[in-house]
Design a protein around this motif. Structure first.
Motif, PDB file in Angstrom:
ATOM      1  N   HIS A   1      72.317  54.645  18.695  1.00  0.00           N
ATOM      2  CA  HIS A   1      70.976  54.140  18.418  1.00  0.00           C
ATOM      3  C   HIS A   1      70.925  52.719  18.962  1.00  0.00           C
ATOM      4  N   HIS A   2      70.411  52.612  20.180  1.00  0.00           N
ATOM      5  CA  HIS A   2      70.420  51.351  20.930  1.00  0.00           C
ATOM      6  C   HIS A   2      69.259  50.494  20.438  1.00  0.00           C
ATOM      7  N   ILE A   3      69.390  49.993  19.214  1.00  0.00           N
ATOM      8  CA  ILE A   3      68.257  49.265  18.623  1.00  0.00           C
ATOM      9  C   ILE A   3      68.064  47.909  19.306  1.00  0.00           C
TER      10      ILE A   3
ATOM     11  N   GLY B   1      69.549  40.125  29.746  1.00  0.00           N
ATOM     12  CA  GLY B   1      68.471  40.869  29.094  1.00  0.00           C
ATOM     13  C   GLY B   1      68.779  42.352  28.934  1.00  0.00           C
ATOM     14  N   TYR B   2      67.720  43.114  28.894  1.00  0.00           N
ATOM     15  CA  TYR B   2      67.759  44.554  28.625  1.00  0.00           C
ATOM     16  C   TYR B   2      68.652  45.305  29.624  1.00  0.00           C
ATOM     17  N   ALA B   3      68.535  44.952  30.921  1.00  0.00           N
ATOM     18  CA  ALA B   3      69.313  45.667  31.949  1.00  0.00           C
ATOM     19  C   ALA B   3      70.806  45.424  31.774  1.00  0.00           C
TER      20      ALA B   3
ATOM     21  N   SER C   1      72.416  44.735  29.076  1.00  0.00           N
ATOM     22  CA  SER C   1      72.976  45.452  27.927  1.00  0.00           C
ATOM     23  C   SER C   1      73.075  46.940  28.237  1.00  0.00           C
ATOM     24  N   ASP C   2      72.112  47.497  28.964  1.00  0.00           N
ATOM     25  CA  ASP C   2      72.214  48.918  29.310  1.00  0.00           C
ATOM     26  C   ASP C   2      73.368  49.187  30.285  1.00  0.00           C
ATOM     27  N   LEU C   3      73.584  48.264  31.230  1.00  0.00           N
ATOM     28  CA  LEU C   3      74.701  48.448  32.169  1.00  0.00           C
ATOM     29  C   LEU C   3      76.045  48.335  31.441  1.00  0.00           C
TER      30      LEU C   3
ATOM     31  N   GLY D   1      56.033  56.342  19.274  1.00  0.00           N
ATOM     32  CA  GLY D   1      56.994  56.548  20.352  1.00  0.00           C
ATOM     33  C   GLY D   1      58.414  56.655  19.802  1.00  0.00           C
ATOM     34  N   HIS D   2      58.743  55.807  18.841  1.00  0.00           N
ATOM     35  CA  HIS D   2      60.062  55.874  18.214  1.00  0.00           C
ATOM     36  C   HIS D   2      60.226  57.185  17.467  1.00  0.00           C
ATOM     37  N   LEU D   3      59.114  57.694  16.934  1.00  0.00           N
ATOM     38  CA  LEU D   3      59.155  58.987  16.260  1.00  0.00           C
ATOM     39  C   LEU D   3      59.587  60.081  17.236  1.00  0.00           C
TER      40      LEU D   3
ATOM     41  N   HIS E   1      63.081  51.650  34.875  1.00  0.00           N
ATOM     42  CA  HIS E   1      64.238  50.880  34.399  1.00  0.00           C
ATOM     43  C   HIS E   1      65.515  51.719  34.501  1.00  0.00           C
ATOM     44  N   PHE E   2      65.448  52.954  34.021  1.00  0.00           N
ATOM     45  CA  PHE E   2      66.653  53.788  34.038  1.00  0.00           C
ATOM     46  C   PHE E   2      67.046  54.208  35.452  1.00  0.00           C
ATOM     47  N   ARG E   3      66.048  54.430  36.298  1.00  0.00           N
ATOM     48  CA  ARG E   3      66.392  54.755  37.688  1.00  0.00           C
ATOM     49  C   ARG E   3      67.229  53.635  38.293  1.00  0.00           C
TER      50      ARG E   3
ATOM     51  N   ILE F   1      74.417  60.545  23.360  1.00  0.00           N
ATOM     52  CA  ILE F   1      72.965  60.665  23.352  1.00  0.00           C
ATOM     53  C   ILE F   1      72.325  59.449  22.686  1.00  0.00           C
ATOM     54  N   ASP F   2      71.502  58.787  23.465  1.00  0.00           N
ATOM     55  CA  ASP F   2      70.855  57.533  23.085  1.00  0.00           C
ATOM     56  C   ASP F   2      69.448  57.889  22.589  1.00  0.00           C
ATOM     57  N   TYR F   3      69.237  57.799  21.279  1.00  0.00           N
ATOM     58  CA  TYR F   3      67.937  58.194  20.723  1.00  0.00           C
ATOM     59  C   TYR F   3      67.688  57.407  19.440  1.00  0.00           C
ATOM     60  N   ALA F   4      66.466  57.527  18.923  1.00  0.00           N
ATOM     61  CA  ALA F   4      66.091  56.830  17.689  1.00  0.00           C
ATOM     62  C   ALA F   4      66.525  55.369  17.756  1.00  0.00           C
ATOM     63  N   GLN F   5      65.818  54.613  18.609  1.00  0.00           N
ATOM     64  CA  GLN F   5      66.218  53.216  18.846  1.00  0.00           C
ATOM     65  C   GLN F   5      65.066  52.266  18.568  1.00  0.00           C
ATOM     66  N   PRO F   6      64.722  52.046  17.285  1.00  0.00           N
ATOM     67  CA  PRO F   6      63.641  51.099  16.989  1.00  0.00           C
ATOM     68  C   PRO F   6      64.101  49.655  17.236  1.00  0.00           C
ATOM     69  N   ASN F   7      63.209  48.724  17.008  1.00  0.00           N
ATOM     70  CA  ASN F   7      63.516  47.320  17.256  1.00  0.00           C
ATOM     71  C   ASN F   7      63.545  46.532  15.957  1.00  0.00           C
ATOM     72  N   VAL F   8      64.504  45.629  15.853  1.00  0.00           N
ATOM     73  CA  VAL F   8      64.662  44.816  14.650  1.00  0.00           C
ATOM     74  C   VAL F   8      63.437  43.914  14.458  1.00  0.00           C
TER      75      VAL F   8
ATOM     76  N   ARG G   1      57.749  55.787  30.202  1.00  0.00           N
ATOM     77  CA  ARG G   1      57.333  54.529  30.816  1.00  0.00           C
ATOM     78  C   ARG G   1      58.518  53.617  31.144  1.00  0.00           C
ATOM     79  N   GLN G   2      59.691  53.976  30.624  1.00  0.00           N
ATOM     80  CA  GLN G   2      60.881  53.196  30.985  1.00  0.00           C
ATOM     81  C   GLN G   2      61.688  53.886  32.082  1.00  0.00           C
ATOM     82  N   SER G   3      61.103  54.889  32.723  1.00  0.00           N
ATOM     83  CA  SER G   3      61.919  55.669  33.670  1.00  0.00           C
ATOM     84  C   SER G   3      62.332  54.841  34.891  1.00  0.00           C
TER      85      SER G   3
HETATM   86  N1  ARG Z   1      64.463  49.738  21.724  1.00  0.00           N
HETATM   87  C1  ARG Z   1      63.841  50.247  22.901  1.00  0.00           C
HETATM   88  C2  ARG Z   1      62.319  50.364  22.686  1.00  0.00           C
HETATM   89  O1  ARG Z   1      61.858  50.328  21.563  1.00  0.00           O
HETATM   90  C3  ARG Z   1      64.371  51.588  23.300  1.00  0.00           C
HETATM   91  C4  ARG Z   1      65.830  51.587  23.663  1.00  0.00           C
HETATM   92  C5  ARG Z   1      66.150  52.715  24.568  1.00  0.00           C
HETATM   93  N2  ARG Z   1      67.550  52.837  24.880  1.00  0.00           N
HETATM   94  C6  ARG Z   1      68.194  52.143  25.821  1.00  0.00           C
HETATM   95  N3  ARG Z   1      69.459  52.353  26.004  1.00  0.00           N
HETATM   96  N4  ARG Z   1      67.555  51.286  26.558  1.00  0.00           N
HETATM   97  O2  ARG Z   1      61.592  50.469  23.658  1.00  0.00           O
END
Ligand code: ARG
Length: 586
Positions: free
Chosen positions: A161-163, A322-324, A326-328, A135-137, A354-356, A121-128, A350-352
Motif C-alpha cells: 500500500h504505497h500511501i 519526488g514521486y518518480a 520513490s516509485d523507482l 478513486g481510492h475505493l 507516469h508508469f510508462r 501488487i500495489d493497491y489501496a494507496q490513500p494519502n496521509v 490518469r497516472q499511466s
Molecule cells: N497515493 C497515490 C494517489 O493517491 C497512489 C499511489 C499509487 N502507487 C504508486 N506506486 N505510485 O494518487
C-alpha cells in the motif's frame, strides 16, 4: 485432492488424438473447442487445418468423426456447416465431473497454475492527512479482488500500500502543529471519523497560513529539509500525522470488509533511504542526465503539446526527490529484495504516463528485465448516475464513508422488505454484507479500464447483474439444503439429465477455466459474468426441475441436491475471491 480435468480439456484431448489419426501432419493442433448453443461444444479448428493441408474441410471433419471414440464421454459428434464439429456429451460424463468437483470442497477441483510466481501488487494507496475518494475505493476493491483470484491460482502475492506519506506538504503540516500544538489529538484517543475531521481541520488551517504568511512559508520550507534529513522532533510529529491517518484508513477498510495488513502499508517514505542511491545509479549508467540542475530521463516517444520531450524528473534542481524517485526505488526493492516476478499496480489510468516513464526507466537501468513484468492496471473514473464525474450536489468530492453508509442503508431497505424471519440485528448485519457487496460488485463487473456509473438504485436491484441477485441465489440454495437436512448428497451418474441440469452442470465445470483466465488477464469482470450466468442458469433450472419433490425418486433428489450444492459452493467461492460475502440466509 487431485485437480479435476475439465470436460473441455477431456474433449479436447479426444479430438486432438482423432485429429492426428486422421491427419498425421496436424501434429498437436488445437481443435479450437468452444461452448455452443447448437450442441454442448463446437470445434472450429478443422477449417484452418484443412486449408493448410490442402484437404477438403468437410471430408477431413468426417474422417475425424470416424476416429473419435464415443460412448463414455462423447455421446454424439457430427459434422456441421463447412466443417465444424458439433459435440454432445453423455449425461454420465457431466454428473461424474460434478461429483469429482463436489468431492473437493476447498478447491472444487480447480488446479493450481503451472508456473506460479511472485506478484507484488500495489493497491489501496490513500494519502496521509487527506480524505480518501472514490478513486481510492476502486484501487482497493479491484486490487483486493485481483489478489484473491491470484492467490487461488497458487500465485504468491505480496501487497504494497504505497500511501502518500512524504513530500513538501508535510513541512507545512508539521510546522503548523509545532506552532499550534493542541490541534491534533493523540491517535489512540480518536475513531476514524474524528481522526479525519482533525486532519482536515489542520490541513485547511495550515494551508491558509501557508498561503498568506510569507514567513510561515519559509519556516515550513525549512521544516521539509529537517524532515528529509531525519531530524528527530520533526519525524515524531510526522509520525503523528501518519498514525492519525491510519486510524482513519483502517476505519474505511473495515467498513469495506477488507483486510489490510500493517506490514504491507509501505508508503513513499519507506524508500527515502534508497532515493539518493537510485539517483546515483541512474546518473552513473547514463540513464538519467542533468538538465538545468535537475536529474531527468528523456524518452523519444513521449512529447508534450509543443512537441518538446517530456522528461521524468528523478531529482529536482533543489535536490529534492519526488514521486518518480520513490516509485523507482520501490521497483528496486520489489524486484531485488522481494524477488517479484510480476509488479502489478492498480492505479488510476490518469497516472499511466507516469508508469510508462517509470517502467521504461527501470528497464533501461536493468531493474526490469525479461524475468520481471510490470503492469499498470489503470482503472477508469467513477461517474455519478448522470454520467458526469462523481460530485455532490454542491460540486464537492463525495466522502467515501458517506457513500458506503448510504449503500448499506439502501441495502437495509431491500433486505427488510424481503426478510421474513430475520431479527433487526440480523437485518443490519445482512445490510452491510449486501450493501458493501453491491459497491464492490458494481465496480468489478465493469472492465477495470472503463469508467463506471455509481448508481445505488441499480446496484442493489434484485433483478439483473448485481451482487444481491447472486447472494439471493446462494441463500435460496442454502435454504433448500437445510430443508434436506444438509446431508452430503450422492451422485447417480446412471440417471438421465434434464436439459436445464445439463446446462447448469456444464457451466459449473467451466469454473476452473474462468478463474484461470480472469486471474491471468487481471479481469475480475470475467468472473462476475461467469457467476451471473451461473445464477441465471440456476433460475432456469428451478423453473423446470423440482429438487425436493415427493414425486421425485430418491436418486433424482440426491442428484439434484448435489447439483445445487455445487452451485452454492461455486457461488460462494467465486464471490469470496472477489471479496464479497454470501450470507446463509437473506
Ligand atoms: N497515493 C497515490 C494517489 O493517491 C497512489 C499511489 C499509487 N502507487 C504508486 N506506486 N505510485 O494518487
Amino acid at each position: 485432492m487431485a485437480p479435476v480435468t475439465s470436460l473441455t480439456a477431456s474433449v479436447n484431448q479426444r479430438l486432438a488424438s482423432a485429429l492426428s489419426a486422421a491427419l498425421p501432419e496436424a501434429g498437436s493442433a488445437d481443435p479450437l473447442l468452444r461452448r455452443s448453443d447448437r450442441a454442448d461444444f463446437q470445434a472450429n479448428g478443422i477449417l484452418a487445418l484443412a486449408k493448410k493441408a490442402k484437404a477438403n474441410p468437410r471430408e477431413l471433419a468426417t474422417e475425424v468423426v470416424s476416429q473419435v471414440v464415443t460412448g463414455d464421454l462423447i455421446k454424439d459428434i457430427e459434422v456441421s456447416g463447412p466443417g465444424f464439429l458439433n459435440i454432445t456429451l453423455t449425461d454420465r460424463a457431466i454428473t461424474e465431473s460434478l461429483a469429482a468437483r463436489h468431492a473437493d470442497p476447498d478447491r472444487l477441483g480447480v488446479p493450481f497454475a503451472e508456473n506460479a510466481g511472485t506478484t507484488v501488487i500495489d493497491y489501496a494507496q490513500p494519502n496521509v492527512a487527506k480524505e480518501m475518494h472514490v478513486g481510492h475505493l476502486r484501487s482497493a476493491v479491484i486490487g483486493d479482488a485481483l489478489r484473491g483470484m491470484l492467490d487461488f491460482t497458487g500465485e504468491r502475492t505480496i501487497g504494497r500500500h504505497h500511501i502518500g506519506d512524504w513530500g513538501t506538504q508535510f513541512g507545512m503540516l508539521i510546522q503548523y502543529l509545532i506552532e499550534n500544538p493542541g490541534e491534533l489529538a493523540p491517535a489512540a484517543d480518536v475513531d476514524g471519523n474524528q481522526a479525519m475531521s482533525n486532519l482536515n481541520r489542520v490541513y485547511k488551517a495550515s494551508r491558509a497560513v501557508f498561503d498568506s504568511d510569507e514567513e510561515f512559508k519559509e519556516r515550513a520550507r525549512k521544516r521539509v529539509v529537517a524532515l528529509q534529513s531525519g531530524d528527530k522532533e520533526t519525524l515524531d510529529l510526522w509520525q503523528r500525522f501518519v498514525d492519525e491517518s491510519k486510524v482513519y484508513f483502517y476505519s474505511v477498510f473495515e467498513k469495506l470488509d477488507m483486510e489490510i495488513r500493517d506490514d504491507e502499508i509501505v508508503g513513499e517514505s519507506a524508500y527515502n533511504d534508497m532515493m539518493a542511491e537510485t539517483a546515483r545509479l541512474l546518473e552513473e549508467s547514463g540513464v538519467a542526465v542533468r538538465s538545468e540542475g535537475a536529474l531527468v530521463v528523456f524518452f523519444d516517444e513521449i512529447r508534450g503539446k509543443d512537441d518538446q520531450p517530456v522528461p521524468l524528473i528523478v531529482q529536482k534542481a533543489d535536490g529534492g526527490f519526488g514521486y518518480a524517485a520513490s516509485d523507482l526505488s520501490a521497483i528496486r526493492n520489489r524486484v531485488i529484495d522481494l524477488h517479484a516476478t510480476t509488479l502489478l499496480y492498480v492505479v488510476d489510468v490518469r497516472q499511466s504516463l507516469h508508469f510508462r516513464m517509470v517502467f521504461e526507466t527501470a528497464r533501461r537501468a536493468g531493474w526490469l528485465n525479461a524475468d520481471v513484468t510490470a503492469h499498470n492496471m489503470g482503472y477508469g473514473t467513477v461517474l455519478g448516475a448522470d454520467g458526469k464525474p462523481f460530485k455532490t450536489r454542491e460540486g464537492e468530492t463525495v466522502r467515501l464513508e458517506d457513500l458506503l453508509d448510504e449503500a448499506v442503508q439502501r441495502a437495509a431497505e431491500v433486505v427488510r422488505e424481503k426478510a421474513r424471519d430475520l431479527t433487526e440485528d440480523e437485518i443490519q448485519e445482512r445490510a452491510a454484507q449486501v450493501g458493501i457487496g453491491a459497491v464492490k460488485y458494481a465496480d468489478l463487473s465493469t472492465s477495470p479500464s472503463r469508467d463506471y456509473k455509481f448508481d445505488l438504485d441499480q446496484m442493489v436491484s434484485l433483478n439483473g447483474d448485481t451482487s444481491v441477485y447472486l447472494q439471493y441465489a446462494y441463500a435460496r440454495i442454502r435454504s433448500i439444503l437445510r430443508k434436506a437436512g444438509d446431508a452430503c448428497p450422492a451422485a447417480h451418474p446412471e440417471l438421465d439429465l434434464h436439459e436445464a441440469e445439463r446446462a447448469l452442470g456444464l457451466h459449473l465445470d467451466g469454473f476452473a477455466e474462468t478463474v484461470a483466465e480472469a486471474a491471468a488477464e487481471y479481469a475480475p469482470h470475467k468472473l462476475t459474468a461467469y457467476l451471473y450466468q451461473l445464477a441465471s442458469l440456476l433460475t432456469s433450472f428451478y423453473d423446470k426441475c423440482q429438487v425436493l419433490s415427493d414425486d421425485n425418486p430418491t436418486e433424482v433428489v440426491e442428484n439434484r441436491l448435489l447439483l445445487v450444492d455445487l452451485t452454492a459452493r461455486t457461488l460462494h467461492r467465486g464471490m469470496s475471491l472477489l471479496g464479497i460475502r454470501t450470507p446463509e440466509r437473506l
